[in-house]
Design an enzyme around this catalytic site. Structure first.
Site, PDB file in Angstrom:
ATOM      1  N   ASP A  10      12.047   4.163  -6.955  1.00 25.62           N
ATOM      2  CA  ASP A  10      12.355   3.305  -8.116  1.00 25.62           C
ATOM      3  C   ASP A  10      11.485   3.627  -9.338  1.00 25.62           C
ATOM      4  O   ASP A  10      11.866   3.307 -10.465  1.00 25.62           O
ATOM      5  CB  ASP A  10      12.187   1.829  -7.758  1.00 25.62           C
ATOM      6  CG  ASP A  10      10.739   1.492  -7.405  1.00 25.62           C
ATOM      7  OD1 ASP A  10      10.077   2.320  -6.735  1.00 25.62           O
ATOM      8  OD2 ASP A  10      10.264   0.421  -7.803  1.00 25.62           O
ATOM      9  N   THR A  68       1.699   2.818  -5.949  1.00 22.26           N
ATOM     10  CA  THR A  68       2.251   3.249  -7.227  1.00 22.26           C
ATOM     11  C   THR A  68       1.260   2.694  -8.232  1.00 22.26           C
ATOM     12  O   THR A  68       0.560   1.732  -7.933  1.00 22.26           O
ATOM     13  CB  THR A  68       3.622   2.566  -7.439  1.00 22.26           C
ATOM     14  OG1 THR A  68       4.534   3.053  -6.484  1.00 22.26           O
ATOM     15  CG2 THR A  68       4.197   2.802  -8.810  1.00 22.26           C
ATOM     16  N   THR A  92       8.514  -0.768  -1.630  1.00 22.12           N
ATOM     17  CA  THR A  92       9.497   0.125  -1.043  1.00 22.12           C
ATOM     18  C   THR A  92      10.635   0.248  -2.045  1.00 22.12           C
ATOM     19  O   THR A  92      11.471  -0.642  -2.193  1.00 22.12           O
ATOM     20  CB  THR A  92       9.980  -0.426   0.314  1.00 22.12           C
ATOM     21  OG1 THR A  92       8.821  -0.719   1.106  1.00 22.12           O
ATOM     22  CG2 THR A  92      10.806   0.608   1.057  1.00 22.12           C
TER      23      THR A  92
END
Lengths: 354, 354
Positions: free
Chosen positions: A251, A220, A273
């Site tokens: 998320d 990310t 995760t």
């Protein structure tokens, strides 16, 4: 005579006692910010995972370091010229979205159907305004779409085709699927499918070297910045997890999980995760630990990663920047692509754990 | 003589002062749970809005009261028979999803394209496991899909077609669009479109009486329960906002915004203009105010609704249930459909503000 002396003594002791009691109570309240000048600064991450020196080639290390520096320099220049933290976060993330090195924009990972569905979010710490897109394809820079949602709708989060149509109406740049495609991400998908069972789209090419950060399904990009006005912004952009179910939202686009900013505390961006960062509301939790428990940013990040995420069996990392311009990060993976640059002159880029 | 008398007086006053100071400090620490038996209980809401007695017909009031009681009785029976709080939350919400009175499942509101896109989420306070679906159509009971995501995937949140395909694979019940359609919700959409400008799908029927809760675009159902084992669960299900953009995700499926449960603090479900509950992480904030600031559930709900949501210009309501079985609710709208039932014998249903 005795009477007056004792009255005086009594009064004095009571005053001392009341003052010390008040002090004790005050320690449980918010400490006021010091009037010192807040440095402008930004901190970035490019994903956390099993990033170890022994897996890395010198060429790859150089490529990552250069791109992280370019991202930092881009945001720093905006802040230096008096730009807003929102703009700095946007342009910094754009650099990483446009690079195939990171799992965001170009080079996003593939879902179980072999498609790229991207998520992004932004939050403005001054107003608590926020915007997010989830499950979007073909938008070149998902963080731009998130900012557009924040600024041009009454909503915080748009998803899928609705988000894409909205982005089209506002003339955001779209790219063909081929723009986002990278061979190593696709091979990662095939390996993940062979390993995890279920439907396999194709046979993986064993000559293709595993890309460690993909194999572990993390990756990310994120940025937190504080500008000359002391306004904090945080943003996150991702392709999500390799071989994720079609429609899965992680998320990164969830305000409070992957992204949070609040001028009275800090800004935070997460990688890892995602499900564990949702269940712990990781980014909001960091802010609350600062606001309500008087932890430092460093202590708060440590508590969330090494206690709360750890205890659920989760893994990943967080970067943060507090209202005084302090910067910290923490992760429970082998490494995390990360860096920061401050108006005080510090410029740091790191990859491995240390 | 004077000397001893004043010494005694001095000592007494100091003791009193120290005790009162300690009491003050203790109020900022976490109170230990009392060893008394935790009652099993559940609390529900069916949406908040401009629900005023003068807008209500006696027939409508009776219909809402009866349906809320049916929902409470359903969940209560499960808890009484030793069922889990998750099961109680699910079946209680199913009753409201299956009723056209509420904006969830059958009777969900329409988005700007005249479609019904529903959101739901569930959280287990024991494990912090959670599941959510966003933007799903035709799934009869979205809360069942959220539970399925929690139990049958490694993910927390699935959206749109991906979530629907997943639900189909697991044989969840689907219904035709006609099942979800209600004339008054559709008329609400048309009125909203006429009022808000932009594309209008059709002309509204002026004979159709405005449904006040729709007109103000709020409405969601939610339930929080604590079972005989002291496990808390919270769930929320909604059709979202009338005339919302295609693809808009509100707070209902966002863990920490519309739904949160944690056995060490409380469970919470929200209803209102979802964007404000996302930006404040309303449900997680309530839990953190209890955990880190030692507020009572009632104080925490008040702080979030009347300070944090209010200051952003948001409106809506929250229901909560703490680890000791205490129940509270708060809202800044004219009314909120709500009720609770406890093993201590209390059974309360309310609609208006009081």
């Amino acid at each position: 005579m005795y009477k007056n002396l004792f009255k005086l003594l009594l009064a004095l002791l009571l005053i001392v006692s009341i003052i010390s009691c008040k002090k004790g109570l005050d320690q449980t309240k918010k400490t006021k910010p010091s009037p010192k000048e807040i440095p402008f600064a930004l901190v970035i991450h490019g994903g956390a995972g099993t990033i170890k020196k022994e897996f890395m080639t010198p060429e790859k290390e150089t490529a990552y370091t250069k791109k992280l520096q370019e991202a930092l320099d881009t945001g720093y220049k905006i802040l230096e010229n008096g730009g807003t933290s929102i703009e700095a976060v946007q342009k910094t993330i754009n650099i990483m979205e446009n690079s195939p090195l990171f799992n965001a924009g170009k080079g996003a990972v593939f879902n179980s159907l072999g498609k790229q569905e991207m998520d992004a979010s932004i939050m403005d710490g001054k107003t608590l305004n926020a915007g997010a897109v989830a499950g979007v394809s073909r938008i070149k820079n998902p963080i731009d779409a998130a900012i557009l949602v924040k600024d041009s709708t009454k909503h915080v989060m748009l998803s899928g085709k609705g988000a894409e149509e909205f982005a089209k109406q506002h003339q955001l740049q779209f790219e063909d699927e081929s723009y986002f495609y990278t061979e190593n991400r696709y091979q990662s998908l095939l390996r993940a499918q062979e390993k995890e069972g279920g439907k396999v789209l194709n046979k993986s090419n064993s000559k293709n070297k595993p890309d460690f950060i993909d194999e572990h399904k993390k990756g990310t990009v994120g940025c937190v910045a504080i500008d000359k006005s002391g306004n904090i912004a945080a943003g996150t952009s991702t392709g999500g997890m390799t071989n994720k179910k079609f429609g899965r939202i992680g998320d990164a686009p969830i305000i409070g999980a992957g992204t949070y900013a609040n001028n009275i505390t800090c800004g935070v961006s997460a990688t890892g995760t995602g499900e564990f960062f949702i269940r712990t509301l990781a980014a909001h939790e960091v802010s609350n630990l600062i606001q309500y428990k008087n932890l430092s940013l460093k202590q708060a990040l440590k508590q969330v990663i090494h206690v709360e995420i750890d205890s659920l069996g989760g893994d990943g990392g967080l970067i943060g920047l507090d209202k005084n311009g302090n910067i910290a990060w923490d992760f429970n993976t082998a490494g995390m692509y990360r860096g920061f640059k401050k108006s005080t002159g510090e410029n740091v880029i790191k990859i491995y754990s240390e």
